[in-house]
Design a protein around this motif. Structure first.
Motif, short mmCIF file in Angstrom:
data_model
loop_
_atom_site.label_atom_id
_atom_site.label_comp_id
_atom_site.label_asym_id
_atom_site.label_seq_id
_atom_site.Cartn_x
_atom_site.Cartn_y
_atom_site.Cartn_z
N SER A 61 13.94 11.09 -0.56
CA SER A 61 12.52 11.42 -0.42
C SER A 61 11.72 10.21 0.05
N ALA A 62 11.96 9.06 -0.58
CA ALA A 62 11.25 7.83 -0.21
C ALA A 62 11.59 7.41 1.22
N MET A 63 12.85 7.58 1.61
CA MET A 63 13.29 7.19 2.95
C MET A 63 12.56 8.00 4.03
N ILE A 64 12.49 9.32 3.85
CA ILE A 64 11.87 10.15 4.89
C ILE A 64 10.37 9.93 4.96
N ILE A 65 9.73 9.72 3.82
CA ILE A 65 8.28 9.46 3.81
C ILE A 65 7.98 8.15 4.55
N PHE A 66 8.84 7.13 4.32
CA PHE A 66 8.64 5.85 5.01
C PHE A 66 8.86 6.00 6.51
N LEU A 67 9.90 6.74 6.91
CA LEU A 67 10.19 6.92 8.33
C LEU A 67 9.06 7.66 9.04
N ILE A 68 8.50 8.69 8.38
CA ILE A 68 7.41 9.47 8.98
C ILE A 68 6.16 8.61 9.16
N ASN A 69 5.93 7.72 8.19
CA ASN A 69 4.68 6.95 8.18
C ASN A 69 4.92 5.45 8.33
N CYS A 70 6.00 5.10 9.01
CA CYS A 70 6.40 3.68 9.11
C CYS A 70 5.27 2.79 9.62
N GLU A 71 4.67 3.19 10.73
CA GLU A 71 3.62 2.36 11.34
C GLU A 71 2.39 2.27 10.43
N ALA A 72 1.98 3.41 9.86
CA ALA A 72 0.80 3.42 8.99
C ALA A 72 1.02 2.58 7.73
N ILE A 73 2.25 2.62 7.18
CA ILE A 73 2.54 1.88 5.96
C ILE A 73 2.59 0.37 6.23
N THR A 74 3.26 -0.02 7.32
CA THR A 74 3.42 -1.44 7.61
C THR A 74 2.11 -2.12 8.02
N THR A 75 1.15 -1.34 8.47
CA THR A 75 -0.14 -1.91 8.88
C THR A 75 -1.23 -1.63 7.84
N SER A 76 -0.86 -1.03 6.72
CA SER A 76 -1.84 -0.67 5.70
C SER A 76 -2.49 -1.90 5.06
N THR A 77 -3.76 -1.77 4.75
CA THR A 77 -4.50 -2.84 4.06
C THR A 77 -4.78 -2.46 2.60
N HIS A 78 -4.14 -1.33 2.16
CA HIS A 78 -4.39 -0.84 0.81
C HIS A 78 -3.22 -1.05 -0.14
N LEU A 79 -2.27 -1.88 0.25
CA LEU A 79 -1.10 -2.11 -0.60
C LEU A 79 -1.46 -3.09 -1.72
N ASP A 80 -2.15 -2.57 -2.72
CA ASP A 80 -2.65 -3.40 -3.80
C ASP A 80 -2.22 -2.87 -5.16
N PHE A 81 -2.72 -3.50 -6.22
CA PHE A 81 -2.35 -3.10 -7.58
C PHE A 81 -2.84 -1.70 -7.91
N GLY A 82 -3.99 -1.33 -7.36
CA GLY A 82 -4.53 0.01 -7.60
C GLY A 82 -3.59 1.09 -7.09
N LEU A 83 -3.02 0.86 -5.90
CA LEU A 83 -2.06 1.81 -5.33
C LEU A 83 -0.81 1.89 -6.19
N LEU A 84 -0.36 0.74 -6.68
CA LEU A 84 0.81 0.71 -7.57
C LEU A 84 0.56 1.51 -8.84
N GLN A 85 -0.66 1.39 -9.37
CA GLN A 85 -1.01 2.15 -10.58
C GLN A 85 -0.96 3.65 -10.32
N TRP A 86 -1.56 4.08 -9.20
CA TRP A 86 -1.55 5.50 -8.87
C TRP A 86 -0.13 6.00 -8.62
N GLY A 87 0.65 5.23 -7.87
CA GLY A 87 2.02 5.64 -7.57
C GLY A 87 2.86 5.77 -8.82
N THR A 88 2.72 4.81 -9.73
CA THR A 88 3.48 4.84 -10.98
C THR A 88 3.06 6.01 -11.86
N PHE A 89 1.75 6.23 -11.95
CA PHE A 89 1.23 7.35 -12.75
C PHE A 89 1.77 8.68 -12.22
N LEU A 90 1.67 8.90 -10.92
CA LEU A 90 2.14 10.15 -10.32
C LEU A 90 3.65 10.29 -10.41
#
Length: 300
Positions: free
Chosen positions: A188-217
């Protein structure tokens, strides 16, 4: 018995509330790609930690099943399109459309496995579609200001989730539950990364808040439900388990109403009741039919 009913119900309720919290995360500036990938990665790490701990404790060997890894791509693409649909349409409508998996699974069985639907399945499908129209307020799309893009994405998510269910029921039956979940979540993680590779690698939102949301979900969507289902379902049986899983729908609608303030009309409640009744009736009928077949096989 009552304890295990509560455990399975908690798993279903845990699933149901996710879309509302995902929508809150969007309000904080995070994208569906960021949320789904972080959830999948966090879930993968947690599940593999459990697998490794169990392997070390019991001294068993790890068996990699590449089919499960590939099957997990349907789970990932379904999660991504579902979370993406929530960005366009109300969370309550998204879950109503996702519940089309009930009759879509019947359709897939008919097309790919030549299993023709019986009268109960056809009748239940028609009532589920009727309930969907009412529950989703689809009779008044012009005034509801609902995005057709969101509807299409949610239905696509339902189709992908149906394929995920079919794959999980057909493959990896010999693989332990936690290993199976870990492998599929990795896919699941692999396909999501492949679909959004460019958006993820250029994201400016990779912060602690995102980690909190990801862990919670991940905890409430990837870890807790499988554990609840693994513990409770063998104790209460497939029929009652299928009925309890329908709690995901009212849980999602209730959370959307309480947390997000989404309006729920009386007609929508009627539609939800029709959907739930149809799904419950269909699952009870299937359970009775399976029990009769098992009894006949035992006699023979």
């Amino acid at each position: 018995m009552n304890k295990y009913i509560i455990i399975v119900a908690l798993g279903a309720l845990s699933f149901g509330m996710l879309s509302s919290f995902a929508k809150i995360a969007y309000g904080e500036g995070y994208s569906p790609a960021e949320i789904t990938l972080t959830q999948a990665l966090a879930g993968t790490l947690i599940l593999w930690s459990i697998v490794i701990f169990r392997k070390l404790k019991y001294g068993t060997k790890l068996t990699l099943n590449w089919k499960l890894l590939l099957a997990g791509t349907t789970m990932g693409s379904s999660a991504y399109t579902y979370y993406l649909s929530v960005a366009y349409i109300p969370a309550s409508l998204a879950i109503v459309l996702l519940m089309q998996i009930t009759w879509l699974s019947i359709l897939v069985d008919w097309i790919f496995f030549k299993k023709k639907p019986n009268t109960v399945e056809v009748g239940s499908t028609l009532f589920i579609i009727l309930g969907t129209i009412l529950a989703g307020n689809l009779l008044d799309l012009s005034n509801a200001n609902i995005s057709f893009t969101g509807i299409a994405l949610s239905l696509l998510s339902a189709l992908l989730y149906t394929l995920y269910i079919v794959f999980t029921s057909k493959i990896g039956k010999e693989t332990p539950m936690f290993e199976k979940s870990a492998l599929m979540t990795s896919g699941s993680a692999m396909i999501i990364f492949l679909i959004n590779c460019e958006a993820i690698t250029t994201s400016t939102h990779l912060d602690f808040g995102l980690l909190q949301w990801g862990t919670f979900l991940a905890i409430f969507g990837t870890v807790i439900p499988p554990i609840c289902f693994t513990v409770g379902m063998p104790k209460i049986g497939a029929g009652l388990s299928s009925v309890l899983l329908t709690l995901e729908l009212p849980a999602a609608v209730f959370c959307a109403h309480i947390i997000l303030g989404e309006k729920v009309t009386f007609l929508q409640i009627i539609g939800i009741a029709i959907m739930l009744g149809s799904i419950v009736y269909l699952n009870i009928s299937k359970a009775k039919k399976d029990k009769v077949i098992q009894n006949e096989t035992a006699i023979c």
